[in-house]
Scaffold this motif. Sequence first.
Motif, short mmCIF file in Angstrom:
data_model
loop_
_atom_site.label_atom_id
_atom_site.label_comp_id
_atom_site.label_asym_id
_atom_site.label_seq_id
_atom_site.Cartn_x
_atom_site.Cartn_y
_atom_site.Cartn_z
N SER A 205 0.70 11.39 8.41
CA SER A 205 0.69 12.30 7.26
C SER A 205 0.39 13.73 7.70
O SER A 205 0.98 14.69 7.17
CB SER A 205 -0.35 11.85 6.24
OG SER A 205 -0.05 10.56 5.74
N LEU B 138 -3.94 7.74 -0.22
CA LEU B 138 -3.71 6.61 0.69
C LEU B 138 -4.96 5.73 0.79
O LEU B 138 -4.87 4.50 0.80
CB LEU B 138 -3.33 7.12 2.08
CG LEU B 138 -1.87 7.50 2.32
CD1 LEU B 138 -1.70 8.07 3.72
CD2 LEU B 138 -0.95 6.30 2.12
N TYR C 204 -5.18 2.80 9.01
CA TYR C 204 -5.41 3.97 8.15
C TYR C 204 -5.45 5.25 8.98
O TYR C 204 -4.98 6.31 8.53
CB TYR C 204 -6.69 3.80 7.35
CG TYR C 204 -6.51 2.98 6.09
CD1 TYR C 204 -5.78 3.49 5.02
CD2 TYR C 204 -7.06 1.71 5.96
CE1 TYR C 204 -5.60 2.75 3.87
CE2 TYR C 204 -6.88 0.96 4.81
CZ TYR C 204 -6.15 1.48 3.77
OH TYR C 204 -5.96 0.75 2.61
N ALA D 236 1.42 4.15 -2.95
CA ALA D 236 1.21 5.57 -2.71
C ALA D 236 2.46 6.38 -3.02
O ALA D 236 2.40 7.44 -3.66
CB ALA D 236 0.77 5.79 -1.26
N LEU E 162 -1.87 6.13 9.69
CA LEU E 162 -1.25 6.72 8.50
C LEU E 162 -1.69 8.16 8.30
O LEU E 162 -0.88 9.03 7.92
CB LEU E 162 -1.60 5.90 7.26
CG LEU E 162 -1.01 4.48 7.18
CD1 LEU E 162 -1.53 3.76 5.94
CD2 LEU E 162 0.51 4.53 7.16
N THR F 132 0.83 -1.21 0.00
CA THR F 132 0.00 0.00 0.00
C THR F 132 0.86 1.26 0.00
O THR F 132 0.63 2.20 -0.78
CB THR F 132 -0.93 0.00 1.23
OG1 THR F 132 -1.88 -1.07 1.09
CG2 THR F 132 -1.68 1.32 1.35
N LEU F 133 1.87 1.29 0.86
CA LEU F 133 2.75 2.46 0.93
C LEU F 133 3.59 2.59 -0.33
O LEU F 133 3.82 3.71 -0.82
CB LEU F 133 3.65 2.35 2.16
CG LEU F 133 2.95 2.48 3.52
CD1 LEU F 133 3.94 2.29 4.65
CD2 LEU F 133 2.28 3.85 3.64
#
Length: 236
Positions: free
Chosen positions: A218, A172, A211, A29, A214, A25-26
């Motif tokens: 962020s 994301l 999430y 992104a 994250l 996932t990262l």
Amino acid sequence: MEFISLLLFSDEGWGDELLRGLSVTLALAFATAPLALVLSFLLAWGKNARSPIARWFAFASTTVFRSLPELLTLVIIYYQLQVLIDWVVHLAFPNANISLNAFAAGVVALTLVFSALGSEVVRAAYQAVGRGQAEAAASLGLHRRQAFFLVVLPQMWRHCIPAFGNLWLILLKDTSLVSIIAVNDLVRYTNMAISTTKKPFFFYTVLALIYVALALLSGIGQALLERRTAPRGRGR
């Protein structure tokens, strides 16, 4: 204790799979963000270009990919781009066979979507700075490129960062869409864990907390960038 064991890095736990999905996932992104950023500036430049073809292409691209749902864009890119690649390759190399990686398709689709959104951010930031800054730089003897990178762009960043921070959070979350094209991201591994353990509430809660974490990280990064780019005396 039973729930904790489900997150262990062992044969019975799903900790290693979730961590592997998080890394995908990262990676998706972080691969998409710089490409979308560069394309955002190119599209914004195209909208202000002298060439009517460049302006038409920039506005058409922005309109199409801002209008289509991200899921539909992803499916079109994954299935139809493969057909286009096969057609182009077979024109030059009839016996060649190139397949489009699902991860690459996700990067392309998300880049197109977020560059269309980002181009409006860049254009608004440029308008907020104003033409007077570029004209003042030109009066000092700076070339057009020097004026943009040394005078205009640093001021644009202060206007761009909040909006790009929001786009990053949306990016994301939208990475979760790639699970439908068999990319083993965080959501796909979570669904695997649920189908095996029959504990949807627990694993979806874990997914939600990841999430949220994250998003918090962020937000901290965005605050640091805003403080760094703020005029002296305002970022403290």
